[in-house]
Design a protein around this motif. Structure first.
Motif, PDB file in Angstrom:
ATOM      1  N   GLU A 272       0.818  -1.219   0.000  1.00  0.00           N
ATOM      2  CA  GLU A 272       0.000   0.000   0.000  1.00  0.00           C
ATOM      3  C   GLU A 272       0.851   1.267   0.000  1.00  0.00           C
ATOM      4  OE1 GLU A 272      -3.885   1.117   2.519  1.00  0.00           O
ATOM      5  OE2 GLU A 272      -2.041   1.099   3.703  1.00  0.00           O
ATOM      6  N   LYS A 288      -0.187   3.776   9.033  1.00  0.00           N
ATOM      7  CA  LYS A 288      -1.343   3.075   8.474  1.00  0.00           C
ATOM      8  C   LYS A 288      -2.599   3.935   8.569  1.00  0.00           C
ATOM      9  CE  LYS A 288      -3.758  -1.366   8.669  1.00  0.00           C
ATOM     10  NZ  LYS A 288      -3.600  -1.591   7.221  1.00  0.00           N
ATOM     11  N   LYS A 289      -2.728   4.650   9.690  1.00  0.00           N
ATOM     12  CA  LYS A 289      -3.894   5.524   9.866  1.00  0.00           C
ATOM     13  C   LYS A 289      -3.910   6.623   8.813  1.00  0.00           C
ATOM     14  CE  LYS A 289      -6.343   8.182  13.394  1.00  0.00           C
ATOM     15  NZ  LYS A 289      -6.350   8.641  14.808  1.00  0.00           N
ATOM     16  N   GLU A 292      -5.012   5.166   5.508  1.00  0.00           N
ATOM     17  CA  GLU A 292      -6.466   4.948   5.491  1.00  0.00           C
ATOM     18  C   GLU A 292      -7.205   6.252   5.199  1.00  0.00           C
ATOM     19  OE1 GLU A 292      -7.466   3.242   9.240  1.00  0.00           O
ATOM     20  OE2 GLU A 292      -6.702   1.244   8.723  1.00  0.00           O
ATOM     21  N   ASN A 296      -9.562   6.934   1.964  1.00  0.00           N
ATOM     22  CA  ASN A 296     -10.974   7.257   2.226  1.00  0.00           C
ATOM     23  C   ASN A 296     -11.375   8.621   1.669  1.00  0.00           C
ATOM     24  OD1 ASN A 296     -11.369   4.837   3.552  1.00  0.00           O
ATOM     25  ND2 ASN A 296     -10.936   5.683   5.584  1.00  0.00           N
TER      26      ASN A 296
END
Length: 742
Positions: A272, A288-289, A292, A296
Motif C-alpha cells: 500500500e 497506516k492511519k 487509510e 478514504n
C-alpha cells in the motif's frame, strides 16, 4: 539518454493526464515508456526511427491489436517523434541496460506534477533486478551442458524456457550456447512487463532468431487460466500495473528440456505504501492511519483503482494456494522465487534441468521444509552455489544471500554445495561440500533445511555434535514456548503511561547475556521513545538494582489470560530478532514471569534446575555457534532451538576439576550463575542454597567465559576446539581474552 527519456515521459504525462487520476497517470507512464523503448528496439534492428507501428508489426515486436491500443492514448505519435529525435544519431543502444537504468528511479507526484524522483517501487513490484549477461550465460551454459550429459546422444533441438524472462538475458545466452554447439533451440519466455517482453523480442531478432523459434509471451504463469484470454486484455491490465489480474493468466502445459532464470524475489502482497507513494509525499502516508485517511478521502475513481489492485492480489493469493503445482511452496507469505522454482520443476522433461537464481532462504527457511525434503529425497536438487552479495552482483543490500540452484529429473548423486561465493565468473569450479539426504535429516531433523556452513570443517563439527548429543527438543521435553504480547494485535489493551491495573511490558532491548537490566527508556523524551525503531539507553551497571523503565503497559487481566499456560514463577527469555552476523546471536536471561512483547521469546519448564541448565546453554558460545550455523533469517524461533544438539542432562552430575576445584559440573555452573544474578532481587532467591564462585580479580565477562568452557566440556569438546569457537566471536571476545581465558 535515460534522463532525457524521463524528462520527455514526465512532460507528456503532465500534459495529457488529469492531475489526480491515479490509474490514468499509471497507464500513461507505461504507455509513454513503452513507446520510448519501442523506438530504441526499432532503431537497433532496422537503423530507422520512422513508420513505428508498421515496422513493429513486421518485425514481430508487438501485435497489431496491442499497438492500436497503445497508440490510442493521447499524444503517442508526438512522443514517438520526440524520442526519435533523441536517438536518431545513436548507432547501437544497449536497450536492456538503458531500461534497467530507467527503472532505477520511479515516477511520483510533486506539487501536482509527475516527476522522476521517487524510489524504485515499480522495479520492486516487477522484481526487475536483471542478471548480468555474463552471469546469465554461465548459469545457462552449465544447465545446457548438464542436459546434454543426461541425453544418450546429442538432440537435434532443445527447448529452453524462462518464466520470468525480463530483458531476455538467459534466453539470449541459451541461443548463443546452442548456436556454438550446432543445436537448434526453441525459446519460450514469459513476463508480466510488456516493455521487457518487447525488449526480449527485439534482442532475439537482433541475434537473427526466427519468429518460429521464439515464443515470448506477456503473462503471469502463477495464475490459473479460467477462460480464454485476449492479448489486448492482458496488455491493458499490464499498462495499468495490474500484474496479478486474472487477465494476465497463461496456460503452460508443455514441458521443457531446460528451464532457467532469475525469478522475482518479492512477496505476493499489495504494498500500500509503495503504491500511494507514486501520488503523494511520503510523510502523508507514513502511518497506516494516515494511509487509510488518504484512501478514504480520495476521488471515487482513485478508490476504485486502489480497490481493484487490492482485489487482484486477494484473488491471486487464493488461487495460488489452491493450485497443486505449488503444493510445497504455497506456504507462509507467498514468495515468488519459491513458487517459480516449484513451477519450473513441474515443467521440465524426463531428463530436464532447472538452473535458477533464488534467495538462499528457499534452502534454509523452515517454511520451505516440505519442498526441500521432497527435493532431497528424490535427488532432484543436485548442486547449489551460495553467494554473498558483498561485491554487489545485484544492486541490493550487500548482506543479501542468494544461490544458483540446479535441479534434474535424472540425477542420482548426493547434493553438492559451494559456499561463500562473491564472484560469478566460473562460479561452478568452486570447491564443493557433499551433503546427503541422510546427513541433512541428522543436522535438521525437523525441517531438513541447509545449515549455514562455509567449509567442510564446519560440516564435520556439526555432524560430530549431532552424533554425540541429543537435540534440545528430545532432551528437554515439556517446554512451554511463547511470544505472548503483540504490541499491535493487543494495542486496545495497551497504554503508554503507567496506570493502576497495568503491568510494564519487557522488550528485547532490555535483554543481554545473563541480565534483564541492559537498557531502559527512562529519561527519554516522547518523540525519541516512541519513534520507529527507537533505541533504548544502556544501563550503566547491568548487574545493579536499576530495572528497565518500559514504554508500554498491558492490562493485568489480559496478561493473566495470555500467560495462563505459564504457571511457574520464572521464565527464560531471549531476543528473538537477531542475526547470525551480530556480536552475539543468542542473548538470554532469567526473569520472573512478566509481560514480554513479540521481540522476546520465552520458555518455561516445571523443573527450575532444567531451566537453569538451559539458561547456561543458551548463553554459551558453543550453543551460539551452532545457532549461527543453522539460523536463516532474523527470527530465532523455537523451531530452530528444538533442533540444536545439547549435552545430556545427566552430564551435569559429572565431577570435574575446574579452576583448581573438584565438584559436579552443576555446582560449578550454579556458583557462577549465582554471581551473575547476585544483585537481581527478582531471581536471586533461586540460588540461596548454592555456593558463589570466587570472583576475586575477575570481571563479569571472565565469569561468562568460564561458563563457556564448562559448556564446551559438557559437549565433549577439546580446549583447542573451544578456543577456535571463541575466536569466531571476535566482536565479543578480543584475541587477548581468547588466549588468556580459553
Amino acid at each position: 539518454m535515460v534522463n532525457q527519456f524521463r524528462q520527455v515521459v514526465s512532460a507528456y504525462i503532465n500534459q495529457n493526464s488529469e492531475e489526480k487520476n491515479w490509474e490514468e497517470i499509471r497507464e500513461l507512464f507505461t504507455v509513454y515508456s513503452y513507446v520510448a523503448f519501442l523506438l530504441v528496439a526499432i532503431k537497433n534492428t532496422t537503423g530507422k526511427v520512422d513508420r513505428v507501428k508498421e515496422r513493429a508489426i513486421s518485425l514481430g515486436l508487438e501485435s497489431k491489436d496491442n499497438l492500436n491500443l497503445l497508440f490510442s492514448y493521447p499524444a503517442t505519435e508526438n512522443i514517438a517523434e520526440e524520442i526519435a529525435r533523441i536517438i536518431d544519431d545513436e548507432t547501437q543502444i544497449d536497450i536492456n541496460a538503458v531500461y534497467q537504468a530507467y527503472l532505477s528511479v520511479d515516477y511520483r507526484m510533486c506539487n501536482n506534477l509527475v516527476e522522476f524522483s521517487g524510489g524504485k517501487n515499480s522495479r520492486d513490484t516487477l522484481g526487475s533486478y536483471y542478471t548480468q549477461e555474463e552471469f546469465a550465460y554461465e548459469i545457462t551454459k552449465k544447465a545446457i551442458d548438464e542436459y546434454l550429459v543426461n541425453c544418450i546422444t546429442n538432440p537435434n533441438i532443445i527447448s529452453v524456457a524462462d518464466f520470468s524472462c525480463g530483458g531476455g538475458a538467459f534466453l539470449i545466452a541459451a541461443y548463443k550456447v546452442c548456436k556454438d554447439y550446432g543445436i537448434k533451440v526453441k525459446l519460450v519466455g514469459v513476463d508480466v512487463d510488456p516493455i521487457a517482453i518487447m525488449i526480449t523480442r527485439s534482442r532475439l531478432i537482433e541475434e537473427h532468431v526466427g519468429n518460429n523459434a521464439q515464443h515470448i509471451i506477456l503473462g503471469n504463469p502463477l495464475l490459473t487460466v479460467s477462460n480464454s484470454q485476449k492479448s489486448t486484455k492482458a496488455f491493458s491490465m499490464a499498462l495499468s500495473g495490474r500484474y496479478y489480474n486474472s487477465d494476465l493468466a497463461i496456460d503452460i502445459s508443455e514441458s521443457y528440456d531446460v528451464v532457467i532464470g532469475n525469478p522475482p524475489w518479492e512477496k505476493i502482497r499489495f504494498e500500500e505504501k509503495k503504491f500511494l507513494s507514486h501520488y503523494m509525499d511520503i510523510h502523508l502516508i507514513a502511518s497506516k492511519k494516515n494511509r487509510e485517511n488518504v484512501v478514504n478521502n480520495a476521488l471515487e475513481t482513485n478508490q476504485k483503482f486502489y480497490r481493484s489492485i487490492l482485489e487482484d492480489y486477494k484473488i491471486a493469493k487464493e488461487d495460488i494456494k489452491k493450485q497443486e503445482v505449488f503444493i510445497d511452496t504455497r506456504v507462509g507469505e507467498l514468495n515468488t522465487y519459491a513458487l517459480f522454482t516449484e513451477y519450473a520443476l513441474k515443467h521440465i522433461s524426463k531428463k530436464g534441468i532447472v538452473g535458477m537464481i533464488v534467495k538462499s532462504s528457499l534452502l534454509k527457511m523452515p517454511v520451505y521444509s516440505e519442498f526441500m525434503k521432497h527435493s532431497m529425497a528424490s535427488k532432484k536438487i543436485y548442486e547449489i552455489y551460495m553467494f554473498m552479495n558483498r561485491k554487489k552482483i545485484f544492486n541490493i543490500d550487500s548482506r543479501e544471500e542468494f544461490s544458483v540452484v540446479y535441479y534434474s529429473n535424472d540425477n542420482k548423486k548426493d547434493l553438492q554445495i559451494a559456499v561463500d561465493i562473491d564472484d560469478y565468473r566460473e562460479f561452478y569450479v568452486k570447491d564443493k561440500i557433499t551433503i546427503s539426504n541422510e546427513m541433512l535429516r541428522v543436522l535438521n531433523p525437523e525441517t531438513g533445511m541447509l545449515p549455514n556452513i562455509t567449509s567442510n570443517e564446519e560440516l564435520d563439527f556439526l555432524c560430530s555434535v549431532y552424533n554425540n548429543n541429543p537435540t534440545f527438543g528430545n532432551e528437554y521435553t515439556g517446554c512451554r514456548f511463547g511470544r505472548l504480547v503483540h504490541l499491535t494485535n493487543h494495542s486496545q489493551h495497551i497504554l503508554r503511561e503507567k496506570k493502576m491495573g497495568y503491568l510494564p511490558i519487557y522488550e528485547g532491548k532490555f535483554i543481554e547475556l545473563y541480565t534483564g537490566n541492559y537498557a531502559t527508556f527512562k529519561g527519554m523524551n516522547e518523540n525519541e521513545k516512541y519513534k520507529n525503531k527507537a533505541t533504548a539507553i544502556p544501563i550503566d551497571d547491568v548487574t545493579g538494582t536499576e530495572y528497565p523503565e518500559a514504554r508500554f503497559y498491558i492490562k493485568s487481566e489480559i496478561w493473566d489470560n495470555l500467560s495462563k499456560n505459564f504457571h511457574e514463577g520464572y521464565i527464560i527469555a531471549w531476543r528473538s530478532l537477531t542475526s547470525a552476523t551480530n556480536r552475539r546471536t543468542m542473548l538470554a536471561t532469567l526473569l520472573p514471569l512478566i509481560p514480554t512483547c513479540q521481540s522476546i521469546q520465552i520458555l518455561q519448564l516445571d523443573n527450575i534446575d532444567d531451566m537453569l541448565q538451559i539458561l547456561v546453554l543458551f548463553n554459551s558460545i558453543i550453543f551460539d555457534y551452532i545457532v549461527r550455523l543453522k539460523m536463516a533469517g532474523l527470527d530465532l524461533t523455537q523451531t530452530i532451538i528444538k533442533q540444536i544438539p545439547v549435552p545430556k542432562k545427566e552430564i551435569y552430575e559429572s565431577v570435574i576439576v575446574f579452576q583448581d576445584k573438584e565438584d559436579t559440573i552443576r555446582n560449578h555452573v550454579y556458583a557462577r550463575i549465582k554471581y551473575l544474578y547476585a544483585k537481581d532481587k527478582r531471581v536471586s532467591a533461586l540460588f540461596e542454597n548454592n555456593d558463589i564462585c570466587d570472583s576475586t580479580k575477575k570481571s563479569r565477562k571472565q565469569i561468562i567465559s568460564e561458563l563457556d568452557c564448562l559448556v564446551g566440556a559438557m559437549y565433549g569438546l577439546s580446549t583447542e576446539q573451544i578456543k577456535e569457537i571463541a575466536s569466531t566471536f571476535d566482536k565479543y571476545y578480543t584475541k587477548k581474552e581468547v588466549e588468556q581465558w580459553f
